[in-house]
Every structure is written in C-alpha cells, then in structure tokens.
Design a protein around this motif. Structure first.
Motif, PDB file in Angstrom:
ATOM      1  N   GLU A 121      36.028  46.033  17.038  1.00  0.00           N
ATOM      2  CA  GLU A 121      36.188  45.103  18.145  1.00  0.00           C
ATOM      3  C   GLU A 121      34.889  45.183  18.939  1.00  0.00           C
ATOM      4  OE1 GLU A 121      39.854  44.729  20.590  1.00  0.00           O
ATOM      5  OE2 GLU A 121      40.352  46.584  19.538  1.00  0.00           O
ATOM      6  N   TYR A 122      34.358  44.026  19.296  1.00  0.00           N
ATOM      7  CA  TYR A 122      33.024  44.007  19.900  1.00  0.00           C
ATOM      8  C   TYR A 122      32.983  42.997  21.030  1.00  0.00           C
ATOM      9  CZ  TYR A 122      27.900  43.488  20.079  1.00  0.00           C
ATOM     10  OH  TYR A 122      26.579  43.447  20.472  1.00  0.00           O
ATOM     11  N   PRO A 139      30.756  35.129  21.883  1.00  0.00           N
ATOM     12  CA  PRO A 139      32.171  35.323  21.535  1.00  0.00           C
ATOM     13  C   PRO A 139      32.453  36.767  21.142  1.00  0.00           C
ATOM     14  CG  PRO A 139      31.288  33.363  20.477  1.00  0.00           C
ATOM     15  CD  PRO A 139      30.119  34.087  21.071  1.00  0.00           C
ATOM     16  N   ALA A 140      33.576  37.274  21.573  1.00  0.00           N
ATOM     17  CA  ALA A 140      33.981  38.629  21.192  1.00  0.00           C
ATOM     18  C   ALA A 140      34.396  38.655  19.729  1.00  0.00           C
ATOM     19  CB  ALA A 140      35.132  39.104  22.069  1.00  0.00           C
ATOM     20  N   HIS A 144      46.392  42.710  26.873  1.00  0.00           N
ATOM     21  CA  HIS A 144      44.984  42.683  27.246  1.00  0.00           C
ATOM     22  C   HIS A 144      44.097  42.331  26.073  1.00  0.00           C
ATOM     23  CE1 HIS A 144      45.770  44.324  31.173  1.00  0.00           C
ATOM     24  NE2 HIS A 144      46.445  45.309  30.643  1.00  0.00           N
ATOM     25  N   LEU A 145      44.674  42.070  24.899  1.00  0.00           N
ATOM     26  CA  LEU A 145      43.896  41.835  23.704  1.00  0.00           C
ATOM     27  C   LEU A 145      43.939  40.358  23.352  1.00  0.00           C
ATOM     28  CD1 LEU A 145      42.319  42.756  21.223  1.00  0.00           C
ATOM     29  CD2 LEU A 145      44.503  43.302  20.119  1.00  0.00           C
ATOM     30  N   GLU A 146      42.763  39.728  23.391  1.00  0.00           N
ATOM     31  CA  GLU A 146      42.693  38.319  23.038  1.00  0.00           C
ATOM     32  C   GLU A 146      42.284  38.199  21.577  1.00  0.00           C
ATOM     33  OE1 GLU A 146      40.172  34.280  24.179  1.00  0.00           O
ATOM     34  OE2 GLU A 146      39.808  36.175  25.195  1.00  0.00           O
ATOM     35  N   ILE A 147      43.094  37.534  20.787  1.00  0.00           N
ATOM     36  CA  ILE A 147      42.800  37.335  19.387  1.00  0.00           C
ATOM     37  C   ILE A 147      42.094  35.990  19.221  1.00  0.00           C
ATOM     38  CG2 ILE A 147      43.741  37.179  17.062  1.00  0.00           C
ATOM     39  CD1 ILE A 147      44.126  39.884  18.361  1.00  0.00           C
ATOM     40  N   ARG A 148      40.911  36.006  18.583  1.00  0.00           N
ATOM     41  CA  ARG A 148      40.183  34.749  18.369  1.00  0.00           C
ATOM     42  C   ARG A 148      40.125  34.450  16.878  1.00  0.00           C
ATOM     43  NH1 ARG A 148      35.238  34.248  22.692  1.00  0.00           N
ATOM     44  NH2 ARG A 148      36.346  35.026  24.490  1.00  0.00           N
TER      45      ARG A 148
END
Length: 472
Positions: free
Chosen positions: A445-446, A452-453, A468-472
């Motif tokens: 995870e970066y 973009p993460a 708190h974790l956004e999945i893209r």
C-alpha cells in the motif's frame, strides 16, 4: 588578499574555506570558544559535503586559520566579511543584533581603512545601520578611519554549497556611489576575479537592491515550492498525477524543472526565515505581501496534510502503532534540522499516541537535540522516540514506513526485505520517491503526494477498521 570572516557558521565556513582555496589568506573569527576549539582540532561543526576536506587542505597550507581573537582578525583583513546569524524575531523580522555587534567589534579595533562586507542575510537598509554603528564607535574612540559597507549576499544551497561558491550562477555586489564605495567595488572585483574567468558573473548594483535581491530570490523559490504543493493537493482531488503535471509544465523553458517537486514543505535556515522577514518588511513599509503570506500558510499546512494521510488510513488514535521514519534533516546532504518538516510530523504522530523509530544518514545528533527541545514539556512523548542506526532497523517491526527526506540510500531499497521487516506493507512517502507500478507489484500500500494511492484489492489488515481504507 588578506580576508577576515566574522562568524563560523554555515555561510562563514564555506566562504572562508572557498576563498582560501583560491589562494587568499583567510582568518575565521568567532566568539564561540567551543566551536573554534572544534575547528582548531580538525573537526567541523556542520555537515556539508566536501567542506571538511577543503578546510583541512587549506589549514595545512597555512591559508586558513580559526580564532576567537577579534582584534587580530580585524588587523589581518583588508576585507572583512560579516557572516553571523540573523535569527527571526518574535514579530517575524530578522534580528540583526549579531550583525551590528560584529560591526561595532570591527570599529573598536580597526586602525586603517576597511571594506566591511555584509554576507549575512539582512533586511533592506541594514548596510546603513552597520555604517552608522561603525561611525558611532569610531567617534567614541575619537578617530576617523575610513571604511565602506558592501552588500554581498550568499546564494548557497545546503548540500551543494562548495560547488555553488566555486561555480556561482551570479555574484551580487552592492556598493555605495561615493569614492569609498567605488574602492570597495574594486576590492570585491579583485577578490572575485578568479570566479569570472569564463564569463562575467558579477552584478553590481546599489546596496539596498543587493540586500533585496537575496530575500527576493529565496522568496521566489519558496513560492514555487508552495505553489507546487498546492497543485499537488488539488491533483489528488481531481485524479491527476502531479509528477506528470510537473514534467508537463517543467518542459516549458519559461518555467523549468527546479523547485517544482511536491512534498511535505520546505524547511531549513533560509526559506522560512527569509520569506517571513520579507513579509515583515512589507508590513513595516505599508505594502501587503499577500502572496508571501499564502506561501507561508501553504507550507505550514503541508506537514499537516501529510499527517492526515496517515490518520485517514489508520485512524486518529495511533496508540500502540510504531512508525519507521526515514529522513530527519530538512533536505538531503545536510544535518540541518531547523524548521525540518520531520519535526512537525513526528510531533503529530506522538501526540496521537504513536511510537517512532527514526533514522537519518547524518542528522541523528542534531535531530536528537531538536526533537528533545520540541518535546521538553512532554517527556512521555519523548520516551516514545527511538533513534536507530540504519533504515532497516527503523523498519523492523514497524506498522508503517514514513519517508520524510529524500536521501539517496532510500531511493532503491530492497522491497522484498522491506516487506519482511515491516509488520505490514504500508508506506507513506512525503517525497514521491517510488513508482506506483513497482510498489503495486511488490504488494505495498503506497500513499504519496499528489498522486493516486496504491491500494491492493486485498490489502493486509494491520488491526484497524477498514473504513479508513479506500480501495481504488
């Protein structure tokens, strides 16, 4: 020529060593007995690549010496540089007390005409104040030795100061129009002649314009950094990649690439102090410096924005979390911790209950002093800071890696080993060191700045709510 440098800080040491390197006889004077003792014993009080070797070589050749003997220093030099500190006052203005004290010291001991050079970064009009201080002291002594005050601001980048001095982009000289001022100009032209052999780099102007030039240059560079950081924050919101944007705009020769990297904000001994001082000069002169006010505000916010990336991912309460910090100095190739963003970021993490394991290739001692000072009223937080001896040691057992300074040794780590060392493959990069594809392939995870993460579809759980974790 015989040169005296008053002040053996960053600017004074670099100036003295470089002028000795081209054959001048240079005396470096300071009232700090401990600092002079270090220099006389072959040590050096700051980290600057190549500086120790330069000092050692010229001391051995007899062209460079260090002393606390101000009368001897004044007697030695026909040109005397004032290179003392100008710390910010409570109102943001530059404190020129040390500069004026040095001027009085020169006047107390001079026995002949002297060219007095302001090398310290000083507000517009300081040369007039220096001249007035010298004149009053000479009057008190009942003597009338001639002198002139020249402005010769420095344009040295920490980490590349030797090259900047020996191969300058420009040499700015501000001198008075009277006969003494013209003599001062001639002496400075003689001193800097070796740096102008390929082409003329010296720019002559009036004293106040020279003083202004230094502040204007640093403020312009700081403005580029803050503007790029503001663009970076917007890029994240609209789904753009600030690195692509940087390449796109930097290719325009009217803009260029320098100082266009987004990150956690500028720090150090120059930009924060000089932007603040120029803004204060504007206030005192009745001219609102709205752009500079915005530059400072953006820079203040940037460390907080970076911290929010961590709390958005892991939550506001970080009790029990351990963070590896890579990089403490405000920039690479220096141990300067003044206004370093790492100080704010570490304080933010500690205030939320976290533990910190910190590593920097050269700034560990200075970082220890700075962070101890920052946390002197919070001993419980200070107990949760550990300074370690390597990047791997910092990462071992940490919940996440936080990159604050872009040292070369951090640019190509062994990602497989790093993943094994960390509790979870989670990186918060304040300097955009890595390519997203490489991190994704390595399973990290970066989170970085203005890009973009990278969040793998099945990111490893590290014991927090997934909201708190956004999945893209």
């Amino acid at each position: 020529m015989k040169i005296t440098i008053i002040g053996t800080g960053y600017v004074g040491l670099v100036t003295g060593a470089c002028l000795a390197e081209i054959g001048n006889e240079v005396a470096c004077i300071d009232i700090d007995e401990k600092k002079i003792a270090v220099l006389q014993s072959g040590g050096i009080p700051i980290h600057e690549p190549g500086l120790k070797e330069l000092i050692d070589r010229n001391r051995a050749a007899g062209r460079l010496w260090f002393s606390t003997d101000l009368p001897a220093g004044v007697a030695h030099g026909s040109v005397l540089f004032i290179a003392v500190g100008t710390p910010p006052g409570e109102d943001g203005s530059a404190d020129v007390g040390y500069v004026l004290a040095a001027a009085r010291g020169i006047a107390s001991h001079m026995r002949e005409f002297k060219v007095i050079v302001n090398k310290s970064t000083v507000p517009v009009g300081t040369a007039d104040r220096v001249a007035a201080s010298v004149r009053r002291e000479l009057e008190n002594r009942g003597v009338s030795y001639g002198f002139t005050v020249v402005s010769n601001p420095e344009f040295l980048k920490e980490g590349a100061a030797i090259q900047d001095f020996m191969r300058p982009d420009r040499i700015v000289i501000g001198n008075a129009d009277d006969e003494a001022g013209q003599f001062g100009r001639e002496q400075m032209a003689r001193l800097y002649k070796p740096f102008n052999r390929n082409h003329e780099r010296t720019m002559y102007m009036d004293v106040r314009s020279a003083e202004f030039t230094k502040y204007a240059a640093n403020s312009m560079l700081a403005a580029r950094i803050s503007f790029m950081n503001e663009l970076s924050n917007l890029a994240e919101r609209v789904g753009a990649d600030i690195e692509s944007v940087r390449r796109g705009i930097g290719s325009d020769p009217r803009i260029g690439y320098d100082f266009l990297y987004s990150g956690v904000g500028y720090g150090g001994s120059c930009f924060p102090k000089d932007v603040q001082a120029l803004a204060r000069t504007g206030v005192e002169s009745g001219a609102s410096m709205r752009i500079l006010d915005a530059v400072q505000e953006v820079n203040r916010q940037q460390s907080e924005i970076f911290t929010s990336k961590i709390t958005n991912r892991l939550g506001e309460r970080l009790n029990g979390r351990v963070f590896a910090i890579w990089g403490l100095a405000f920039k690479p190739n220096t141990d300067d911790m003044r206004e370093a963003p790492s100080r704010t970021i570490i304080s933010n993490l500690l205030a939320r209950g976290a533990r910190v394991k910190a590593y920097d290739p050269v700034a560990m001692e200075e970082a220890d002093k700075a962070i101890t000072s920052d946390l002197q009223s919070s001993p419980d937080q200070l107990m949760r800071v550990e300074f370690v001896g390597s990047a791997d040691e910092a990462a071992a057992g940490a919940d996440a890696l936080v990159i604050v300074t872009e040292w070369k040794e951090f640019k190509m780590p062994n990602f497989q080993r790093l993943r094994e060392l960390l509790k979870a493959p989670l990186i918060f990069d304040g300097r955009n060191l890595y390519e997203a594809d490489a991190l994704a392939s390595a399973g990290f995870e970066y989170y970085c700045m203005g890009r973009p993460a990278v969040v793998p579809a099945r990111a490893r759980d590290i014991g927090h709510e997934t909201s708190h974790l956004e999945i893209r």
